[in-house]
Design a protein around this motif. Structure first.
Motif, mmCIF file in Angstrom:
data_model
loop_
_atom_site.group_PDB
_atom_site.id
_atom_site.type_symbol
_atom_site.label_atom_id
_atom_site.label_comp_id
_atom_site.label_asym_id
_atom_site.label_seq_id
_atom_site.Cartn_x
_atom_site.Cartn_y
_atom_site.Cartn_z
ATOM 1 N N TYR A 107 0.684 -0.913 0.607
ATOM 2 C CA TYR A 107 -0.072 0.271 -0.176
ATOM 3 C C TYR A 107 0.477 1.170 0.013
ATOM 4 C CZ TYR A 107 -3.669 -2.659 1.602
ATOM 5 O OH TYR A 107 -4.588 -4.349 0.587
ATOM 6 N N ILE A 108 1.035 2.599 -0.577
ATOM 7 C CA ILE A 108 1.075 3.980 -1.075
ATOM 8 C C ILE A 108 0.124 4.788 -0.444
ATOM 9 C CG2 ILE A 108 2.669 5.017 -2.926
ATOM 10 C CD1 ILE A 108 3.720 2.213 -3.842
ATOM 11 N N ARG A 109 0.627 5.779 -0.105
ATOM 12 C CA ARG A 109 0.199 6.786 -0.047
ATOM 13 C C ARG A 109 0.984 7.896 -0.794
ATOM 14 N NH1 ARG A 109 -1.679 9.946 5.770
ATOM 15 N NH2 ARG A 109 -2.606 11.631 4.870
ATOM 16 N N SER A 110 0.292 8.535 -1.415
ATOM 17 C CA SER A 110 0.789 9.710 -1.964
ATOM 18 C C SER A 110 0.202 11.070 -2.135
ATOM 19 C CB SER A 110 1.200 9.449 -4.054
ATOM 20 O OG SER A 110 2.596 8.145 -3.716
ATOM 21 N N ARG A 111 0.978 12.135 -2.335
ATOM 22 C CA ARG A 111 -0.203 13.901 -2.332
ATOM 23 C C ARG A 111 0.039 14.419 -3.173
ATOM 24 N NH1 ARG A 111 1.772 12.595 3.261
ATOM 25 N NH2 ARG A 111 0.293 13.234 5.128
ATOM 26 N N ASN A 112 1.716 14.129 -3.158
ATOM 27 C CA ASN A 112 1.377 15.616 -5.208
ATOM 28 C C ASN A 112 1.913 14.284 -5.701
ATOM 29 O OD1 ASN A 112 1.224 17.977 -2.778
ATOM 30 N ND2 ASN A 112 3.326 17.279 -2.736
ATOM 31 N N ASP A 113 1.930 13.327 -6.335
ATOM 32 C CA ASP A 113 2.062 12.338 -7.295
ATOM 33 C C ASP A 113 1.047 12.288 -8.364
ATOM 34 O OD1 ASP A 113 4.355 10.015 -6.162
ATOM 35 O OD2 ASP A 113 4.750 11.987 -6.718
ATOM 36 N N TYR A 114 -0.189 12.823 -7.708
ATOM 37 C CA TYR A 114 -1.533 12.414 -8.608
ATOM 38 C C TYR A 114 -1.997 13.689 -9.265
ATOM 39 C CZ TYR A 114 -0.386 7.837 -7.417
ATOM 40 O OH TYR A 114 0.117 6.496 -6.966
ATOM 41 N N TRP A 115 -1.732 13.833 -10.658
ATOM 42 C CA TRP A 115 -2.540 15.160 -10.735
ATOM 43 C C TRP A 115 -3.501 15.222 -12.312
ATOM 44 C CZ3 TRP A 115 -2.682 19.672 -8.731
ATOM 45 C CH2 TRP A 115 -1.758 19.893 -7.473
ATOM 46 N N GLY A 116 -4.382 15.423 -12.527
ATOM 47 C CA GLY A 116 -4.474 15.227 -13.379
ATOM 48 C C GLY A 116 -4.508 16.159 -14.651
ATOM 49 N N GLN A 117 -5.168 15.824 -15.792
ATOM 50 C CA GLN A 117 -4.370 16.572 -17.585
ATOM 51 C C GLN A 117 -4.397 17.766 -17.428
ATOM 52 O OE1 GLN A 117 -7.151 14.563 -17.461
ATOM 53 N NE2 GLN A 117 -8.777 16.234 -18.370
ATOM 54 N N GLY A 118 -5.529 18.601 -16.260
ATOM 55 C CA GLY A 118 -6.317 19.386 -16.722
ATOM 56 C C GLY A 118 -7.088 20.123 -17.560
ATOM 57 N N THR A 119 -8.039 21.130 -17.007
ATOM 58 C CA THR A 119 -9.053 21.535 -18.127
ATOM 59 C C THR A 119 -9.672 23.107 -18.489
ATOM 60 O OG1 THR A 119 -11.637 20.988 -18.561
ATOM 61 C CG2 THR A 119 -10.948 21.558 -15.998
ATOM 62 N N GLN A 120 -9.896 23.176 -19.430
ATOM 63 C CA GLN A 120 -9.151 24.695 -20.134
ATOM 64 C C GLN A 120 -10.226 26.099 -19.853
ATOM 65 O OE1 GLN A 120 -6.602 26.614 -20.540
ATOM 66 N NE2 GLN A 120 -8.540 28.641 -19.694
ATOM 67 N N VAL A 121 -10.435 26.307 -18.723
ATOM 68 C CA VAL A 121 -11.812 27.280 -17.856
ATOM 69 C C VAL A 121 -11.647 29.036 -18.497
ATOM 70 C CG1 VAL A 121 -12.815 28.606 -16.706
ATOM 71 C CG2 VAL A 121 -12.964 26.426 -16.362
ATOM 72 N N THR A 122 -12.390 29.368 -19.994
ATOM 73 C CA THR A 122 -12.427 30.704 -20.428
ATOM 74 C C THR A 122 -13.420 31.390 -20.069
ATOM 75 O OG1 THR A 122 -10.883 29.384 -21.697
ATOM 76 C CG2 THR A 122 -11.401 31.661 -22.592
ATOM 77 N N VAL A 123 -13.440 32.382 -19.018
ATOM 78 C CA VAL A 123 -14.211 33.685 -18.937
ATOM 79 C C VAL A 123 -14.252 35.152 -20.252
ATOM 80 C CG1 VAL A 123 -15.580 34.593 -17.538
ATOM 81 C CG2 VAL A 123 -14.887 32.300 -16.568
ATOM 82 N N SER A 124 -14.622 34.904 -20.946
ATOM 83 C CA SER A 124 -14.983 36.057 -21.597
ATOM 84 C C SER A 124 -16.333 36.244 -22.233
ATOM 85 C CB SER A 124 -13.436 35.863 -22.831
ATOM 86 O OG SER A 124 -13.667 36.936 -23.250
ATOM 87 N N SER A 125 -16.125 37.847 -23.078
ATOM 88 C CA SER A 125 -17.447 38.117 -23.589
ATOM 89 C C SER A 125 -17.575 37.705 -24.969
ATOM 90 C CB SER A 125 -17.975 39.607 -23.178
ATOM 91 O OG SER A 125 -17.694 39.776 -21.942
#
Length: 125
Positions: A107-125
Motif C-alpha cells: 500500500y502506498i500513500r501519495s499526495r503530490n504524485d497524482y494530477w489530472g491532465q487539466g481542463t481549460q476554463v475561459t471566461v470572456s465576452s
C-alpha cells in the motif's frame, strides 16, 4: 496505477457558471483530501479549493462565495461548482488528491504524485 481525469471546462461569459468534475481510478484503497488548483498564463499555480475526507472545505479568498467544492466518495469523484465567473478565473484547472492505493505488493500513500491532465476554463465576452 492511479489516474485523475478532469472534465467540464469550456468557454463561458462573465457571470456564467461551470461545473468541473474529477474522477479518480485505479487500485484505490482510500482517498483522503482532494483539491482543485488553477494556473493562469504568467502566474503560478494556486490552490482554489480543497475538501477533506470528512467534508471540511477550504477556499481561496478570491473564490469564496462563488465556488463550491464537493465530493462523492462512492464514485471517487470531486466537483467544483463555479458561479459568477469572472475573466480573472480564466486558467487551466487541475485536480489533486491524497490517495492510498495498492501497487500489487504494498500500500502506498501519495499526495503530490497524482494530477489530472487539466481542463481549460475561459471566461470572456
Amino acid at each position: 496505477q492511479v489516474q485523475l481525469v478532469e472534465s467540464g471546462g469550456g468557454l463561458v461569459q462573465p457571470g456564467g457558471s461551470l461545473r468541473l468534475s474529477c474522477a479518480a481510478s485505479g487500485n484505490i484503497v482510500r482517498i483522503n483530501a482532494m483539491g482543485w488548483y488553477r494556473q493562469a498564463p504568467g502566474k503560478e499555480r494556486e490552490l482554489v479549493a480543497a475538501i477533506s475526507s470528512g467534508g471540511s472545505t477550504n477556499y481561496a479568498d478570491s473564490v469564496k462565495g462563488r465556488f463550491t467544492i464537493s465530493r462523492d466518495n462512492a464514485k471517487n469523484t470531486v466537483y467544483l461548482q463555479m458561479n459568477s465567473l469572472k475573466p480573472e478565473d480564466t486558467a487551466v484547472y487541475y485536480c489533486n488528491a491524497d490517495i492510498v492505493h495498492f501497487s500489487g505488493t504494498i500500500y502506498i500513500r501519495s499526495r503530490n504524485d497524482y494530477w489530472g491532465q487539466g481542463t481549460q476554463v475561459t471566461v470572456s465576452s
